[in-house]
Write a protein that holds these residues in place. Structure first.
Motif, PDB file in Angstrom:
ATOM      1  N   ARG A 147       0.824  -1.212   0.000  1.00 40.53           N
ATOM      2  CA  ARG A 147       0.000   0.000   0.000  1.00 40.53           C
ATOM      3  C   ARG A 147       0.858   1.262   0.000  1.00 40.53           C
ATOM      4  O   ARG A 147       0.450   2.285  -0.541  1.00 40.53           O
ATOM      5  CB  ARG A 147      -0.935   0.000   1.215  1.00 40.53           C
ATOM      6  N   THR A 148       2.027   1.184   0.637  1.00 38.82           N
ATOM      7  CA  THR A 148       2.951   2.317   0.610  1.00 38.82           C
ATOM      8  C   THR A 148       4.346   1.809   0.259  1.00 38.82           C
ATOM      9  O   THR A 148       4.748   0.728   0.696  1.00 38.82           O
ATOM     10  CB  THR A 148       2.998   3.050   1.971  1.00 38.82           C
TER      11      THR A 148
ATOM     12  N   LEU B 135       1.345  -2.831  -8.922  1.00 34.47           N
ATOM     13  CA  LEU B 135       0.961  -2.826  -7.505  1.00 34.47           C
ATOM     14  C   LEU B 135      -0.445  -2.244  -7.406  1.00 34.47           C
ATOM     15  O   LEU B 135      -0.640  -1.044  -7.227  1.00 34.47           O
ATOM     16  CB  LEU B 135       1.963  -2.001  -6.685  1.00 34.47           C
ATOM     17  N   LYS B 136      -1.437  -3.090  -7.523  1.00 39.86           N
ATOM     18  CA  LYS B 136      -2.832  -2.658  -7.633  1.00 39.86           C
ATOM     19  C   LYS B 136      -3.362  -1.998  -6.369  1.00 39.86           C
ATOM     20  O   LYS B 136      -4.345  -1.259  -6.428  1.00 39.86           O
ATOM     21  CB  LYS B 136      -3.718  -3.864  -7.987  1.00 39.86           C
TER      22      LYS B 136
ATOM     23  N   LEU C  40       3.795   7.045 -14.997  1.00 41.41           N
ATOM     24  CA  LEU C  40       3.279   6.070 -14.031  1.00 41.41           C
ATOM     25  C   LEU C  40       1.867   6.456 -13.579  1.00 41.41           C
ATOM     26  O   LEU C  40       1.006   5.579 -13.414  1.00 41.41           O
ATOM     27  CB  LEU C  40       4.218   5.979 -12.827  1.00 41.41           C
ATOM     28  N   GLN C  41       1.637   7.737 -13.413  1.00 45.62           N
ATOM     29  CA  GLN C  41       0.298   8.194 -13.019  1.00 45.62           C
ATOM     30  C   GLN C  41      -0.735   7.814 -14.081  1.00 45.62           C
ATOM     31  O   GLN C  41      -1.850   7.381 -13.754  1.00 45.62           O
ATOM     32  CB  GLN C  41       0.303   9.717 -12.813  1.00 45.62           C
ATOM     33  N   VAL C  42      -0.367   7.978 -15.322  1.00 41.82           N
ATOM     34  CA  VAL C  42      -1.284   7.627 -16.411  1.00 41.82           C
ATOM     35  C   VAL C  42      -1.541   6.122 -16.410  1.00 41.82           C
ATOM     36  O   VAL C  42      -2.685   5.667 -16.543  1.00 41.82           O
ATOM     37  CB  VAL C  42      -0.710   8.079 -17.767  1.00 41.82           C
TER      38      VAL C  42
ATOM     39  N   TYR D 218      -4.063   7.342 -12.028  1.00 38.33           N
ATOM     40  CA  TYR D 218      -3.958   8.321 -10.937  1.00 38.33           C
ATOM     41  C   TYR D 218      -4.481   7.785  -9.599  1.00 38.33           C
ATOM     42  O   TYR D 218      -4.929   8.552  -8.751  1.00 38.33           O
ATOM     43  CB  TYR D 218      -4.695   9.617 -11.304  1.00 38.33           C
ATOM     44  N   ARG D 219      -4.422   6.481  -9.407  1.00 42.65           N
ATOM     45  CA  ARG D 219      -4.891   5.916  -8.130  1.00 42.65           C
ATOM     46  C   ARG D 219      -3.827   6.042  -7.029  1.00 42.65           C
ATOM     47  O   ARG D 219      -4.142   5.892  -5.848  1.00 42.65           O
ATOM     48  CB  ARG D 219      -5.268   4.441  -8.303  1.00 42.65           C
ATOM     49  N   THR D 220      -2.555   6.307  -7.418  1.00 43.57           N
ATOM     50  CA  THR D 220      -1.459   6.349  -6.457  1.00 43.57           C
ATOM     51  C   THR D 220      -0.964   7.776  -6.256  1.00 43.57           C
ATOM     52  O   THR D 220      -0.699   8.484  -7.232  1.00 43.57           O
ATOM     53  CB  THR D 220      -0.279   5.466  -6.923  1.00 43.57           C
ATOM     54  N   GLN D 221      -0.843   8.176  -5.012  1.00 43.17           N
ATOM     55  CA  GLN D 221      -0.254   9.483  -4.704  1.00 43.17           C
ATOM     56  C   GLN D 221       1.263   9.356  -4.766  1.00 43.17           C
ATOM     57  O   GLN D 221       1.849   8.506  -4.104  1.00 43.17           O
ATOM     58  CB  GLN D 221      -0.668   9.950  -3.303  1.00 43.17           C
TER      59      GLN D 221
END
Length: 432
Positions: free
Chosen positions: A360-361, A380-381, A405-407, A411-414
């Motif tokens: 998760r992190t 890493l879903k 990576l965001q694309v 954009y699910r990951t900060q």
């Protein structure tokens, strides 16, 4: 009134408080200078929860400064070489302080003022050159205490002061260049029946301390029904400036209730001594958080990491690709990983998603990591947060990598390009 101020005032103050809650301290201070309306809103106490104010010597603190602290209901303060005048004014303005860190204060009269903070829970003292007075021992409401870098203060005096804080749940004892002798250590812990978190600076030592160094249950509470002989109430242990064989292989068998173990080794070089971590880990069935900095190659203990570990930190540790696979087999349910091995060739970043699919992190460095491997983190879903440790000022190349990576992750990951600022009240000795 100017038209823009009319529109501003027409919005509910609660809405502005919510919006300003997303701003940094610097941004809030800038907004505060815009107008009186924003000045009043920015000083709302809810926007300063958890904020720490540093009070320094020779600074010209006006009456307005102390009024602002009062309006913001500040509860945490660092006193850095502050004078007796600042101490007294602090007690008048914010007597409800819960956290105080004292740095380099040699005026015993200042410590007498601590008695006026009846809500004080966290107290940290560093750089103190005189004896600790009875004032410290009278602060029975304190639950978290840290002592560090005191000079010319006899160890017995420090131990006596700590022993009087009978309600401690957390103790950071970072004093001296040698471990506390067993008998003295047990005498101190006898007076701390509620202690859960212990951080010790081990320093240099020839040979091993006694096997029963942590065998303190009989000393503290006596054996309880259904309790293992030697079991103590500690759930978190941190060893700083450590090197084998200071503690024996059997040392941690008396702490089966440990849920968090952090070891910061003194040297980064591989040591010829036997790695005691392998044996320690086998006796910690409840361990959930495991932090290691420097020391032995992870291959020395990777296959002994308890399966229920959910948070792992590896800093400046020698690792091979096969070691990452071994760790993945041991703790497939890992949720939080700080991965900063000694080698920074980036050759194993691409393996992380395969071995730790539930992360998760994740905290890593991007230096020399190929784009293909960096992009593999999209698999890493469950990843909520990715922190880049070596990117306080992100380069154009890194921004391009993270944007791709965001694309890929929709954009699910900060993605954070800089480390969180260090907590001002934290002890400087702590690295893990």
């Amino acid at each position: 009134m100017a038209p823009h101020l009319v529109r501003t005032a027409a919005l509910p103050s609660e809405l502005w408080v919510h919006v300003f809650g997303y701003l940094s301290t610097t941004d809030k201070c800038n907004i505060r200078s815009c107008c009186r309306y924003f000045k009043a809103i920015v000083d709302h106490w809810s926007l300063w929860k958890g904020h720490t104010v540093v009070v320094r010597k020779h600074c010209a603190y006006t009456g307005n400064f102390w009024k602002i602290l009062c309006r913001r209901k500040i509860k945490s303060v660092v006193l850095r070489r502050a004078s007796l005048k600042e101490w007294k004014q602090l007690a008048i303005s914010v007597p409800w302080l819960t956290t105080i860190k004292v740095e380099h204060c040699n005026d015993v009269k200042c410590f007498e003022i601590l008695k006026q903070f009846h809500n004080l829970k966290r107290l940290s003292i560093s750089g103190f050159r005189q004896g600790l007075t009875d004032t410290i021992g009278s602060l029975q409401q304190v639950t978290n205490f840290s002592v560090c870098e005191t000079q010319l203060v006899p160890r017995t005096e420090i131990i006596n002061a700590v022993s009087k804080l009978s309600h401690l749940t957390s103790l950071f004892y970072h004093e001296g260049n040698h471990p506390i002798p067993r008998q003295t250590f047990h005498i101190m812990l006898k007076s701390l029946p509620h202690l859960k978190y212990l951080s010790l600076k081990m320093g240099t030592h020839t040979g091993s301390l006694p096997d029963d160094y942590f065998n303190i249950s009989k000393t503290i509470n006596g054996p309880q029904e259904g309790q293992q002989v030697g079991q103590a109430g500690l759930t978190r242990l941190e060893l700083l400036d450590y090197m084998d064989p200071t503690l024996s292989e059997e040392a941690l068998k008396f702490l089966p209730s440990l849920q968090c173990l952090s070891v910061d080794y003194r040297d980064r070089d591989v040591q010829p001594t036997k790695c005691h971590l392998k044996t320690w880990l086998k006796g910690l069935p409840q361990l959930a958080v495991f932090n290691i900095a420097n020391g032995h190659p992870i291959s020395s203990y990777a296959d002994s990491i308890p399966a229920n570990v959910t948070s792992l930190t590896l800093r400046h540790v020698t690792m091979e690709r096969k070691d990452l696979a071994t760790v993945g087999k041991q703790i497939p349910g890992l949720l939080h990983l700080h991965y900063d091995p000694r080698s920074r060739n980036g050759s194993s970043i691409g393996e992380i998603s395969r071995h730790f699919p539930q992360l998760r992190t994740l905290r890593i460095r991007h230096y020399n990591v190929p784009e293909r491997e960096f992009s593999s983190l999209q698999h890493l879903k469950c990843l909520d947060r990715l922190e880049i440790l070596d990117a306080c000022v992100p380069t154009a190349h890194l921004m391009e990598l993270t944007n791709k990576l965001q694309v890929l992750t929709r954009y699910r990951t900060q993605i954070v390009h800089s480390q969180n600022p260090r907590e001002p009240t934290a002890c400087y000795c702590t690295h893990c």
